[in-house]
Motif scaffolding. Structure first.
Motif, PDB file in Angstrom:
ATOM      1  N   ASP A 374     -32.882  14.120 -34.870  1.00  0.00           N
ATOM      2  CA  ASP A 374     -33.722  15.311 -34.830  1.00  0.00           C
ATOM      3  C   ASP A 374     -33.439  16.014 -33.499  1.00  0.00           C
ATOM      4  OD1 ASP A 374     -35.732  17.195 -34.481  1.00  0.00           O
ATOM      5  OD2 ASP A 374     -37.190  16.015 -35.606  1.00  0.00           O
ATOM      6  N   ILE A 375     -32.743  17.152 -33.550  1.00  0.00           N
ATOM      7  CA  ILE A 375     -32.261  17.778 -32.318  1.00  0.00           C
ATOM      8  C   ILE A 375     -33.377  18.326 -31.443  1.00  0.00           C
ATOM      9  CG2 ILE A 375     -30.046  18.382 -33.342  1.00  0.00           C
ATOM     10  CD1 ILE A 375     -31.069  21.232 -33.678  1.00  0.00           C
ATOM     11  N   PHE A 376     -34.587  18.425 -31.955  1.00  0.00           N
ATOM     12  CA  PHE A 376     -35.684  18.960 -31.156  1.00  0.00           C
ATOM     13  C   PHE A 376     -36.600  17.846 -30.636  1.00  0.00           C
ATOM     14  CE2 PHE A 376     -34.532  22.395 -34.099  1.00  0.00           C
ATOM     15  CZ  PHE A 376     -34.149  23.343 -33.165  1.00  0.00           C
ATOM     16  N   SER A 377     -36.221  16.584 -30.890  1.00  0.00           N
ATOM     17  CA  SER A 377     -37.067  15.476 -30.423  1.00  0.00           C
ATOM     18  C   SER A 377     -36.741  15.151 -28.982  1.00  0.00           C
ATOM     19  CB  SER A 377     -36.846  14.232 -31.281  1.00  0.00           C
ATOM     20  OG  SER A 377     -35.574  13.658 -31.006  1.00  0.00           O
ATOM     21  N   ASP A 378     -37.697  14.483 -28.321  1.00  0.00           N
ATOM     22  CA  ASP A 378     -37.418  13.940 -26.993  1.00  0.00           C
ATOM     23  C   ASP A 378     -36.473  12.761 -27.150  1.00  0.00           C
ATOM     24  OD1 ASP A 378     -39.106  15.730 -25.787  1.00  0.00           O
ATOM     25  OD2 ASP A 378     -40.854  14.407 -25.952  1.00  0.00           O
ATOM     26  N   SER A 379     -35.987  12.266 -26.032  1.00  0.00           N
ATOM     27  CA  SER A 379     -35.154  11.072 -26.056  1.00  0.00           C
ATOM     28  C   SER A 379     -35.886   9.953 -26.778  1.00  0.00           C
ATOM     29  CB  SER A 379     -34.852  10.630 -24.617  1.00  0.00           C
ATOM     30  OG  SER A 379     -34.432   9.303 -24.587  1.00  0.00           O
ATOM     31  N   TYR A 380     -35.162   9.270 -27.645  1.00  0.00           N
ATOM     32  CA  TYR A 380     -35.780   8.171 -28.394  1.00  0.00           C
ATOM     33  C   TYR A 380     -36.296   7.094 -27.441  1.00  0.00           C
ATOM     34  CZ  TYR A 380     -36.498   4.694 -32.043  1.00  0.00           C
ATOM     35  OH  TYR A 380     -37.056   3.790 -32.895  1.00  0.00           O
ATOM     36  N   GLN A 381     -35.515   6.791 -26.398  1.00  0.00           N
ATOM     37  CA  GLN A 381     -35.958   5.808 -25.427  1.00  0.00           C
ATOM     38  C   GLN A 381     -37.196   6.284 -24.675  1.00  0.00           C
ATOM     39  OE1 GLN A 381     -32.141   5.440 -23.449  1.00  0.00           O
ATOM     40  NE2 GLN A 381     -31.973   3.312 -24.137  1.00  0.00           N
ATOM     41  N   GLU A 382     -37.280   7.596 -24.462  1.00  0.00           N
ATOM     42  CA  GLU A 382     -38.459   8.139 -23.790  1.00  0.00           C
ATOM     43  C   GLU A 382     -39.708   7.899 -24.627  1.00  0.00           C
ATOM     44  OE1 GLU A 382     -40.108  12.508 -22.393  1.00  0.00           O
ATOM     45  OE2 GLU A 382     -37.941  12.114 -22.384  1.00  0.00           O
ATOM     46  N   GLN A 383     -39.572   8.036 -25.935  1.00  0.00           N
ATOM     47  CA  GLN A 383     -40.711   7.778 -26.816  1.00  0.00           C
ATOM     48  C   GLN A 383     -41.110   6.300 -26.768  1.00  0.00           C
ATOM     49  OE1 GLN A 383     -40.231   9.586 -30.788  1.00  0.00           O
ATOM     50  NE2 GLN A 383     -38.523  10.750 -29.952  1.00  0.00           N
ATOM     51  N   MET A 384     -40.117   5.414 -26.719  1.00  0.00           N
ATOM     52  CA  MET A 384     -40.412   3.987 -26.634  1.00  0.00           C
ATOM     53  C   MET A 384     -41.120   3.643 -25.324  1.00  0.00           C
ATOM     54  SD  MET A 384     -36.914   2.302 -28.207  1.00  0.00           S
ATOM     55  CE  MET A 384     -37.508   0.617 -28.011  1.00  0.00           C
ATOM     56  N   ILE A 385     -40.681   4.275 -24.236  1.00  0.00           N
ATOM     57  CA  ILE A 385     -41.325   4.026 -22.943  1.00  0.00           C
ATOM     58  C   ILE A 385     -42.764   4.512 -22.974  1.00  0.00           C
ATOM     59  CG2 ILE A 385     -41.299   4.629 -20.490  1.00  0.00           C
ATOM     60  CD1 ILE A 385     -38.230   4.868 -20.742  1.00  0.00           C
ATOM     61  N   ARG A 386     -42.982   5.684 -23.554  1.00  0.00           N
ATOM     62  CA  ARG A 386     -44.341   6.225 -23.649  1.00  0.00           C
ATOM     63  C   ARG A 386     -45.245   5.284 -24.450  1.00  0.00           C
ATOM     64  NH1 ARG A 386     -43.148  11.009 -25.047  1.00  0.00           N
ATOM     65  NH2 ARG A 386     -43.665  12.138 -23.141  1.00  0.00           N
ATOM     66  N   LEU A 387     -44.719   4.786 -25.565  1.00  0.00           N
ATOM     67  CA  LEU A 387     -45.481   3.846 -26.390  1.00  0.00           C
ATOM     68  C   LEU A 387     -45.779   2.564 -25.620  1.00  0.00           C
ATOM     69  CD1 LEU A 387     -46.624   2.908 -29.142  1.00  0.00           C
ATOM     70  CD2 LEU A 387     -44.305   2.144 -29.724  1.00  0.00           C
ATOM     71  N   ALA A 388     -44.783   2.053 -24.901  1.00  0.00           N
ATOM     72  CA  ALA A 388     -44.967   0.818 -24.145  1.00  0.00           C
ATOM     73  C   ALA A 388     -46.017   0.976 -23.055  1.00  0.00           C
ATOM     74  CB  ALA A 388     -43.635   0.394 -23.521  1.00  0.00           C
ATOM     75  N   ILE A 389     -45.996   2.099 -22.348  1.00  0.00           N
ATOM     76  CA  ILE A 389     -46.983   2.337 -21.295  1.00  0.00           C
ATOM     77  C   ILE A 389     -48.386   2.425 -21.890  1.00  0.00           C
ATOM     78  CG2 ILE A 389     -47.761   4.028 -19.585  1.00  0.00           C
ATOM     79  CD1 ILE A 389     -44.806   4.630 -19.008  1.00  0.00           C
ATOM     80  N   GLN A 390     -48.506   3.074 -23.039  1.00  0.00           N
ATOM     81  CA  GLN A 390     -49.811   3.154 -23.703  1.00  0.00           C
ATOM     82  C   GLN A 390     -50.332   1.761 -24.056  1.00  0.00           C
ATOM     83  OE1 GLN A 390     -50.015   5.703 -27.175  1.00  0.00           O
ATOM     84  NE2 GLN A 390     -51.711   4.531 -28.030  1.00  0.00           N
ATOM     85  N   ARG A 391     -49.470   0.935 -24.684  1.00  0.00           N
ATOM     86  CA  ARG A 391     -49.891  -0.421 -25.053  1.00  0.00           C
ATOM     87  C   ARG A 391     -50.244  -1.236 -23.812  1.00  0.00           C
ATOM     88  NH1 ARG A 391     -51.245   1.217 -29.302  1.00  0.00           N
ATOM     89  NH2 ARG A 391     -49.954   1.266 -31.174  1.00  0.00           N
ATOM     90  N   HIS A 392     -49.483  -1.043 -22.755  1.00  0.00           N
ATOM     91  CA  HIS A 392     -49.774  -1.776 -21.518  1.00  0.00           C
ATOM     92  C   HIS A 392     -51.169  -1.466 -21.005  1.00  0.00           C
ATOM     93  CE1 HIS A 392     -49.432  -3.378 -17.442  1.00  0.00           C
ATOM     94  NE2 HIS A 392     -49.988  -2.243 -17.069  1.00  0.00           N
ATOM     95  N   PHE A 393     -51.497  -0.191 -20.930  1.00  0.00           N
ATOM     96  CA  PHE A 393     -52.786   0.169 -20.356  1.00  0.00           C
ATOM     97  C   PHE A 393     -53.951  -0.212 -21.272  1.00  0.00           C
ATOM     98  CE2 PHE A 393     -50.291   2.657 -17.377  1.00  0.00           C
ATOM     99  CZ  PHE A 393     -50.995   2.438 -16.201  1.00  0.00           C
ATOM    100  N   GLU A 394     -53.729  -0.222 -22.563  1.00  0.00           N
ATOM    101  CA  GLU A 394     -54.767  -0.718 -23.471  1.00  0.00           C
ATOM    102  C   GLU A 394     -55.085  -2.180 -23.164  1.00  0.00           C
ATOM    103  OE1 GLU A 394     -53.552   2.107 -27.327  1.00  0.00           O
ATOM    104  OE2 GLU A 394     -53.067  -0.034 -27.297  1.00  0.00           O
ATOM    105  N   THR A 395     -54.038  -2.941 -22.930  1.00  0.00           N
ATOM    106  CA  THR A 395     -54.221  -4.365 -22.618  1.00  0.00           C
ATOM    107  C   THR A 395     -54.758  -4.542 -21.208  1.00  0.00           C
ATOM    108  OG1 THR A 395     -52.336  -4.863 -24.060  1.00  0.00           O
ATOM    109  CG2 THR A 395     -53.085  -6.607 -22.581  1.00  0.00           C
ATOM    110  N   GLU A 396     -54.202  -3.787 -20.262  1.00  0.00           N
ATOM    111  CA  GLU A 396     -54.608  -3.940 -18.867  1.00  0.00           C
ATOM    112  C   GLU A 396     -56.084  -3.622 -18.666  1.00  0.00           C
ATOM    113  OE1 GLU A 396     -52.212  -2.819 -15.178  1.00  0.00           O
ATOM    114  OE2 GLU A 396     -53.558  -1.093 -15.394  1.00  0.00           O
ATOM    115  N   ARG A 397     -56.566  -2.576 -19.306  1.00  0.00           N
ATOM    116  CA  ARG A 397     -57.975  -2.195 -19.150  1.00  0.00           C
ATOM    117  C   ARG A 397     -58.882  -3.345 -19.602  1.00  0.00           C
ATOM    118  NH1 ARG A 397     -61.201   2.468 -18.802  1.00  0.00           N
ATOM    119  NH2 ARG A 397     -59.366   3.773 -18.549  1.00  0.00           N
TER     120      ARG A 397
END
Length: 983
Positions: A374-397
């Protein structure tokens, strides 16, 4: 902080005892030289011991193989990643030293990270004190680490670690000598094989010969890295000449059996003693569960593109990756990406730099970066990093807002080191994107309601984003950068610092995101890794259990205490090419089990379950055959296997529990829907009983223990014990066979004598009373009692003391503790999401292993009748007019702390109303499938008494809840009516 080591964990103690029991009653001769081990003869007794250990540990018959012909003696211990192998082999070293005088051990590991972890553990002062004092071994390890020698002109010096290890005297009873080495030092170079050193040791100028002269025991870690046909293994066997090789690992090497069409592979076990496989480790909650998740691409096609390299400033190599495989393309400036995928039609390359490619839509992608079609998407790895950070903070909190906080870590595996460390021009796009996304998430978290302490932690993180993360890569070992060196030290060598929330200077330690390129694999783990992100592909042949292994260990809190009474999940994030990761992980875990184990019932299992059901074994087998569940050979009918394990849940189903590995991209199977309308009527009660409380003992309890030990010792602990027969005779009466009881006989027995240190250790493991406290009490008792005999130190005395102490604990700690409400409120529960909304469903196993067909009452919380006991089934199906709503409480969801150092969760919750409908009452029920209170075990009675105190305190704190215990002879309706009358 110190990592608090626990003694007497059953799964670890079994492994230690298994090794020690192999050498019971074997022939042992004293060493010829003071620096050598005693010699243990591998006679028939030893192999009989191995057979007995295998049987005791319940190894499947296909694993009970004796490797008599393989020399030297091999013993195998299989323990899953995260269950404490390093602790166990260290414990085994102490045990073999104490029981058999083995003093010289060589620990061989496959890699430097594993070596660093082993060196840190074996040499840790706290660990030494733990085994010397807490466990009562009274000995210390002298650790020598073998390292590569720097080349110097002139004299050649004999390796100092080898010299010190060999010279250690085995006549020094309180010293154990351990040499730690990695595989490469055995095989590369000639440090150990050369014989031209200027000085030797005890006449040996060749280090291998000197080491062999000690007749060592070899401990081999990660045996799957040591194939028996490899050079390293050959050096161990032929050069070190050990008496015994004890292999510890989660994975063992494969070996080919047969030839041609008959050729198969199997695990190369050599006298396997103990099998704590992944299936058992997950099911027994010895490790975290795994929650796999992948990011669905925005495009309708499961494809992504990766820039693998820049050939020049005019051409770049692209990899097209899909579920069907990979294909490489070389494109130049002006070329259209449609040659890679038609989805990229209209997109062309407008420029190529040293480490980046610019596209006609304005996007710039760097070497090593992945993006979807999808030429208009962000970097696929960037999406994975965003997801990982979200999951991290859910657990960390959730982990931070606990009475005892848990430092929460995340581990990122990446493909391109320069993208994190920076290339020659200082470009590091992954590093920059991560810091950008991390700052965005911290800003989001700061807008949410959180505790003062967590807010301060977030503010400190935002103030210095770079301090929040660090990396370790293989090439870092040769890097001279001081900052990188500090990162390596913290990640690789200073686990305690990495686990600390507060630094020694009282500043906040915000480093919790780690980056690596598979350098942190076998041998490195950290108990508080809760998220692993795979930004790089590891290949389809890699072991899935090894990949998640870095995060499976159960976490520790801020004081170093291992938390084993809760269920934790590891977030494991992959890309869509590994969408089937969860299925493959489950398949790998179950494939470890012997083929017959999953579909065949052993005689021992049949007898065990028949005894539980109070039925003759033969009659029980006929019952199962009649129902079509098994055949005459006890093989389970595969078509009915699920019904079989559901109807006869007492059988230990050798399959991974469904809740232990989940796929967040798929709807979980075997779930039960939660009726939202019903939950809303229970919401207030649910919130109240989920408040977290801490149990405090009165200040005089510790003094009472020391004082009352004397009373326990004087109350019949020592001395002989009576044993009486129950004699029955069978008579043939006029019309039937009669059994008539007669007087039996009584004997006085003293029990098997124990070495004094073993006696103390046995009590210590069962009661947690410090060994020194026990010793001082027994010395005081012996002085006050005339005729105290060493023969009193026996198994019977130990068992009586343990029993009396448990009775004392249950009897004397009642009323000597109180509960205090904490400020901690769980972000989510078994029935609610983090935002307070009700969960749509729960895993069936959380509320009951059995299913009753039919529709439950409209007042019931769930849409299915799931239960564990017949009494629970009666409760669920009983219609009671006064009940407004009721439901089964999911397992281990409330966690009331008890005086037994564990937690307790009741079974049912009810909201009822009086006949006039004026007032609603909240009721919590504990069901016990026994006839009366006298049938309750002391531990169960203790937990129930703790629950009463808990709900009394809850009532005093402003929310009234009636707590009742339901026994077999109590109907739920009569219990509710009794409570209503008392109102």
């Amino acid at each position: 902080m110190e990592l608090i080591l626990q003694t007497g964990l059953t799964h670890q103690q079994k492994a230690v005892d298994s090794i020690a029991d192999v050498f019971k009653n074997t022939t042992i001769s004293q060493p010829n030289q003071y620096y050598g081990n005693p010699e243990i003869f591998t006679d028939g007794i030893l192999f009989e011991n191995i057979k007995q250990v295998q049987k005791t540990n319940g190894l499947h018959s296909s694993l009970r193989i004796l490797s008599r012909e393989v020399k030297p003696l091999h013993l195998d211990i299989k323990m899953e990643t995260g269950t404490g192998k390093t602790y166990v082999y260290t414990h085994a070293i102490y045990e073999l030293h104490q029981q058999y005088g083995i003093n010289k051990f060589i620990v061989v590991v496959p890699s430097l990270p594993i070596k660093a972890g082993a060196e840190q553990f074996l040499g840790d002062g706290y660990v030494q004190k733990h085994f010397e004092n807490t466990c009562g071994y009274g000995a210390q390890i002298e650790l020598y680490t073998l390292k590569a020698q720097a080349k110097k002109k002139g004299k050649t010096f004999f390796p100092s670690a080898v010299r010190a290890f060999v010279e250690g005297s085995c006549q020094t009873k309180n010293r154990i000598y351990v040499l730690l080495t990695n595989m490469q030092l055995l095989t590369n170079g000639n440090m150990l094989s050369r014989s031209d050193y200027d000085f030797g040791v005890h006449g040996y100028y060749r280090p291998f010969d000197a080491l062999a002269a000690t007749q060592p025991f070899v401990i081999m870690d990660e045996p799957h890295r040591f194939q028996r046909d490899q050079k390293a293994y050959e050096r161990i066997v032929e050069e070190l000449k050990p008496q015994c090789i004890v292999r510890f690992g989660a994975t063992f090497p494969d070996i080919a059996v047969g030839k041609g069409k008959n050729k198969t592979t199997k695990k190369d076990y050599l006298n396997l003693l103990y099998d704590l496989n992944a299936c058992e480790s997950f099911n027994q909650n010895l490790i975290k569960g795994v929650a796999k998740e992948h990011f669905e691409p925005l495009s309708s096609k499961d494809e992504k593109i990766k820039i693998t390299s820049i050939e020049s400033k005019t051409s770049a190599i692209f990899n097209h990756i899909s579920v069907n495989g990979r294909k490489s393309y070389t494109l130049q400036t002006g070329d259209s990406l449609s040659v890679i995928s038609e989805e990229l039609k209209g997109l062309s390359i407008t420029g190529i730099g040293k480490n980046f490619v610019e596209f006609s839509n304005g996007q710039i992608k760097f070497t090593g970066e992945e993006f979807t079609v999808d030429i208009f998407s962000d970097s696929y790895q960037e999406q994975m990093i965003r997801l990982a950070i979200q999951r991290h903070f859910e657990t960390e909190r959730a982990n931070f807002d606990r009475p005892c906080k848990i430092k929460t870590l995340a581990l990122f595996f990446i493909d391109n080191i320069d993208s994190y460390r920076g290339d020659s021009n200082g470009n590091k796009w992954l590093h920059s994107i991560f810091e950008q996304l991390l700052k965005e998430r911290i800003d989001y978290e700061l807008k949410q309601t959180c505790s003062t302490e967590y807010r301060a932690y977030l503010e400190a993180s935002k103030a210095d984003i770079s301090a929040c993360h660090a990396g370790y890569f293989a090439k870092d070992n040769t890097d001279s950068d001081d900052n990188i060196a500090a990162e390596i030290d913290e990640i690789l060598h200073n686990k305690k610092k990495l686990l600390s929330i507060v630094n020694e200077d009282k500043s906040l330690n915000t480093r919790r995101f780690l980056f690596s390129k598979w350098t942190l694999k076998e041998g490195w783990d950290n108990p508080n890794v809760f998220t692993i992100v795979k930004l790089r592909s590891s290949g389809s042949d890699n072991s899935k259990i090894q990949e998640v292994g870095r995060g499976l260990r159960l976490p520790v809190d801020e004081f170093g205490n291992r938390i084993s009474n809760e269920e934790f999940m590891l977030n494991y994030i992959v890309d869509f090419t590994e969408a089937d990761f969860a299925n493959r992980l489950v398949a790998e875990i179950n494939a470890e089990l012997p083929a017959e184990q999953a579909t065949h019932i052993s005689i021992e299992e049949m007898e065990r379950v028949a005894q539980l059901r109070n039925i003759d074994t033969n009659q029980f087998m006929i019952e199962l055959m009649t129902r079509g569940y098994i055949d005459f050979s006890r093989k389970i009918n595969v078509d009915k296997i699920n019904d079989f394990y559901q109807d006869y849940s007492e059988f230990n189903m050798p399959r991974l529990a469904s809740a232990k590995v989940i796929d967040k991209n798929k709807k979980a199977k075997n779930t039960v829907k939660v009726r939202e309308a019903r939950f809303n009527e229970l919401k207030e009660l649910w919130s109240a009983i989920n408040k977290k409380y801490v149990l405090f003992f009165n200040s005089d309890v510790e003094q009472s223990i020391e004082k009352d030990i004397q009373i326990l010792l004087q109350n019949g602990v020592f001395g002989s014990q009576e044993i009486t027969t129950d004699r029955q005779k069978i008579y043939a009466g006029k019309s039937n066979i009669e059994v008539v009881g007669e007087a039996g006989v009584t004997y006085l027995i003293s029990g098997k004598r124990l070495p004094y240190n073993v006696f103390l250790k046995r009590i210590n493991k069962a009661t947690s009373i410090p060994i020194n406290t026990l010793h001082n009490a027994i010395v005081q008792y012996a002085k006050s009692e005339n005729g105290f005999n060493q023969a009193y130190i026996n198994e019977s005395s130990a068992a009586r003391f343990i029993s009396k102490f448990n009775d004392w604990k249950y009897d004397n700690l009642k009323g000597r503790f109180n509960y205090k409400k904490t400020e901690y409120t769980p972000a989510s529960t078994k029935l609610t999401n983090a935002d307070g909304t009700v969960r749509a469903e729960v895993v069936q196993g959380e509320i009951g292993t059995n299913i009753l067909r039919g529709e439950p009452s409209a007042k019931y919380l769930y849409d299915v009748i799931a239960y564990d006991s017949p009494l629970e089934c009666k409760n669920i199906t009983k219609e009671i007019e006064e009940v407004i709503v009721y439901g089964k409480i999911p397992r281990r969801s409330i966690s009331i702390p008890t005086i037994g150092n564990d937690s307790y969760s009741p079974d049912f919750m009810y909201v009822v109303k009086k006949a006039n409908g004026e007032k609603e009452l909240n009721i919590v029920i504990e069901t016990k499938q026994v006839e009366g209170k006298s049938s309750l075990r002391g531990e169960e009675g203790m937990k129930i008494s703790c629950a009463k105190e808990f709900f009394n305190q809850l009532t005093l704190d402003g929310y009234k809840v009636s707590f009742k215990t339901q026994l077999n002879n109590n109907g739920i309706k009569s219990i509710i009516e009794e409570i209503l009358k008392g109102e």
